[in-house]
Design a protein around this motif. Structure first.
Motif, mmCIF file in Angstrom:
data_model
loop_
_atom_site.group_PDB
_atom_site.id
_atom_site.type_symbol
_atom_site.label_atom_id
_atom_site.label_comp_id
_atom_site.label_asym_id
_atom_site.label_seq_id
_atom_site.Cartn_x
_atom_site.Cartn_y
_atom_site.Cartn_z
ATOM 1 N N VAL A 157 0.883 -1.233 0.144
ATOM 2 C CA VAL A 157 0.287 0.304 -0.057
ATOM 3 C C VAL A 157 0.926 1.227 -0.122
ATOM 4 O O VAL A 157 0.537 2.636 -0.873
ATOM 5 C CB VAL A 157 -0.950 0.150 1.179
ATOM 6 C CG1 VAL A 157 -1.770 1.224 1.245
ATOM 7 C CG2 VAL A 157 -2.148 -1.127 1.236
ATOM 8 N N PRO A 171 0.965 -1.686 9.068
ATOM 9 C CA PRO A 171 0.407 -3.134 9.521
ATOM 10 C C PRO A 171 1.036 -2.876 11.470
ATOM 11 O O PRO A 171 -0.194 -2.923 12.220
ATOM 12 C CB PRO A 171 1.298 -3.950 9.395
ATOM 13 C CG PRO A 171 2.295 -4.047 7.530
ATOM 14 C CD PRO A 171 1.733 -2.569 7.698
ATOM 15 N N PHE A 174 -1.957 -1.208 12.901
ATOM 16 C CA PHE A 174 -2.780 -2.288 13.143
ATOM 17 C C PHE A 174 -3.167 -3.102 14.493
ATOM 18 O O PHE A 174 -3.821 -2.692 15.266
ATOM 19 C CB PHE A 174 -3.039 -2.621 11.753
ATOM 20 C CG PHE A 174 -3.214 -2.331 10.661
ATOM 21 C CD1 PHE A 174 -4.139 -0.571 10.676
ATOM 22 C CD2 PHE A 174 -3.156 -2.235 9.651
ATOM 23 C CE1 PHE A 174 -4.271 -0.120 10.054
ATOM 24 C CE2 PHE A 174 -3.090 -1.242 8.509
ATOM 25 C CZ PHE A 174 -3.699 -0.416 8.090
ATOM 26 N N CYS A 204 -5.987 -1.900 3.252
ATOM 27 C CA CYS A 204 -5.308 -3.074 3.526
ATOM 28 C C CYS A 204 -5.980 -4.752 2.486
ATOM 29 O O CYS A 204 -7.282 -4.553 3.011
ATOM 30 C CB CYS A 204 -4.935 -3.175 4.808
ATOM 31 S SG CYS A 204 -4.902 -5.575 4.725
ATOM 32 N N ILE A 206 -5.310 -7.325 2.695
ATOM 33 C CA ILE A 206 -5.411 -8.789 3.625
ATOM 34 C C ILE A 206 -4.407 -9.294 2.634
ATOM 35 O O ILE A 206 -3.590 -10.385 2.630
ATOM 36 C CB ILE A 206 -5.960 -9.371 4.237
ATOM 37 C CG1 ILE A 206 -7.265 -9.741 2.473
ATOM 38 C CG2 ILE A 206 -6.975 -8.554 5.239
ATOM 39 C CD1 ILE A 206 -8.673 -10.849 3.435
ATOM 40 N N THR A 207 -2.961 -9.357 1.832
ATOM 41 C CA THR A 207 -1.962 -9.239 1.400
ATOM 42 C C THR A 207 -1.073 -10.749 2.218
ATOM 43 O O THR A 207 -0.609 -11.698 1.725
ATOM 44 C CB THR A 207 -0.984 -9.019 0.444
ATOM 45 O OG1 THR A 207 -0.782 -7.548 1.329
ATOM 46 C CG2 THR A 207 -2.155 -8.324 -0.623
ATOM 47 N N LYS A 208 -0.909 -10.329 3.777
ATOM 48 C CA LYS A 208 0.295 -10.639 4.473
ATOM 49 C C LYS A 208 1.256 -10.610 4.451
ATOM 50 O O LYS A 208 1.879 -11.112 5.058
ATOM 51 C CB LYS A 208 -0.300 -12.164 4.829
ATOM 52 C CG LYS A 208 -2.020 -12.758 4.680
ATOM 53 C CD LYS A 208 -2.385 -14.084 6.031
ATOM 54 C CE LYS A 208 -3.994 -14.617 5.486
ATOM 55 N NZ LYS A 208 -4.280 -15.593 6.832
ATOM 56 N N CYS A 209 1.551 -9.787 2.905
ATOM 57 C CA CYS A 209 2.748 -9.887 3.471
ATOM 58 C C CYS A 209 4.046 -9.469 4.347
ATOM 59 O O CYS A 209 4.925 -9.487 4.516
ATOM 60 C CB CYS A 209 3.425 -9.397 1.885
ATOM 61 S SG CYS A 209 2.398 -9.451 0.983
ATOM 62 N N CYS A 210 2.860 -8.826 4.893
ATOM 63 C CA CYS A 210 3.433 -8.008 6.538
ATOM 64 C C CYS A 210 3.825 -8.878 7.109
ATOM 65 O O CYS A 210 4.932 -9.265 8.514
ATOM 66 C CB CYS A 210 2.651 -6.890 6.824
ATOM 67 S SG CYS A 210 0.690 -7.697 7.202
ATOM 68 N N THR A 221 -1.733 -10.462 10.680
ATOM 69 C CA THR A 221 -2.893 -9.999 9.519
ATOM 70 C C THR A 221 -3.873 -11.080 10.246
ATOM 71 O O THR A 221 -5.624 -10.014 10.786
ATOM 72 C CB THR A 221 -2.556 -10.779 7.722
ATOM 73 O OG1 THR A 221 -1.481 -10.624 7.628
ATOM 74 C CG2 THR A 221 -3.672 -10.329 7.121
ATOM 75 N N ILE A 225 -5.133 -6.695 12.011
ATOM 76 C CA ILE A 225 -6.057 -7.129 10.834
ATOM 77 C C ILE A 225 -7.596 -7.778 11.001
ATOM 78 O O ILE A 225 -8.151 -6.854 10.584
ATOM 79 C CB ILE A 225 -5.175 -6.597 9.245
ATOM 80 C CG1 ILE A 225 -4.522 -6.035 10.226
ATOM 81 C CG2 ILE A 225 -6.490 -6.762 8.862
ATOM 82 C CD1 ILE A 225 -2.829 -6.291 8.795
#
Ligand code: SF4
Ligand code: F3S
Ligand code: FES
Length: 250
Positions: A157, A171, A174, A204, A206-210, A221, A225
């Motif tokens: 993002v 993130p 969050f 977000c 929710i790609t979960k890369c974080c 996530t 999130i």
């Protein structure tokens, strides 16, 4: 065992620009990427700038990108790379360059300052705060955060979208919102509303890369999130959660 000479590319430069520089450095058994940087500083590149402090994965200072992956330099063992592989070390991409591997991470401090502080009910005096052990444990995971900002750096993002930075907290914040949302004595702010209205939770998808890059293995996530998105969806339309509910919940 005697060390081996390995090939590195290290980004050198400042805000006006820079380039990858080739280095050959001796690597000894058990060493991590930060050891290599220290050896470079002690030998042919004494002016190489790099931020670090604890060398134990706890201060969150040595964040960098190693072969394009956001990592802690002090926790990335050289044994994870092939002996013939060139290891490329670059600064975090999402934040402005100061020099070499050092970036200006003040974006994160601004987002931290914007987040309303924990505020217990006014009638309670310090020393009168009481909470159940189960409530303490629920948010314990989020307090493991070492503020390395690898999650902030990796999130698409803002990674290549400077224009989203103003409206997106990222993130790390969050999980702070989720932590306070779970706190039974946090009385003044509706954290779910705040995350949606002011932190840009809706950006977000929710790609979960974080979650993948978090060195503390915080399930950003799944545990922060998504629960916050699910709880706001009744009040605000969020296409990602809506779609998720259509696909997964039949
Ligand atoms: Fe680093 Fe994880 Fe905290 Fe993000 S949540 S700043 S990746 S420790
Ligand atoms: Fe970014 Fe993590 Fe969401 S990487 S898009 S904050 S799941
Ligand atoms: Fe502290 Fe790497 S030097 S986390």
């Amino acid at each position: 065992k005697a060390g081996t000479t390995r090939n590195f590319k290290v980004w050198r430069g400042d805000e006006s620009g820079g380039d990858l520089t080739d280095y050959q450095v001796q690597v000894n058994e058990g060493e991590v990427v930060l050891d290599v940087i220290h050896r470079l500083q002690a030998t042919e590149a004494p002016d190489l700038a790099c931020r670090w402090n604890c060398k134990a994965g706890k201060c969150g200072s040595c964040s960098m990108e190693i072969n394009g992956m956001p990592r802690l330099g002090c926790m990335t063992r050289m044994s994870t790379f092939d002996e013939n592989e060139t290891v490329t070390i670059t600064p975090l991409r999402t934040f402005p360059i100061i020099r070499d591997l050092v970036t200006d991470v003040s974006f994160n401090y601004e987002k931290a300052r914007e987040t309303p502080a924990f505020a217990p009910p006014e009638e309670l005096k310090p020393g009168e705060y009481r909470m159940q052990q189960v409530d303490v444990e629920r948010s314990q995971e989020f307090r493991k955060c070492i503020e390395c900002f690898l999650c902030q750096n990796t999130c698409h993002v803002v990674r290549d979208h400077e224009e989203n930075k103003e409206s997106f907290s990222g993130p790390r914040y969050f999980i702070r919102a989720a932590e306070l949302d779970m706190h039974p004595l946090d009385a003044k702010t509706d954290r779910k509303e705040y995350a949606q209205a002011s932190q840009g939770l809706g950006y977000c998808n929710i790609t979960k890369c974080c979650t993948e890059v978090c060195p503390e293995h915080i399930k950003i996530t799944d545990n922060a999130i998504i629960p916050m998105k699910e709880r706001v969806v009744d009040r605000r339309y969020d296409p990602v959660v809506w779609l998720g509910s259509k696909i997964f919940r039949r």
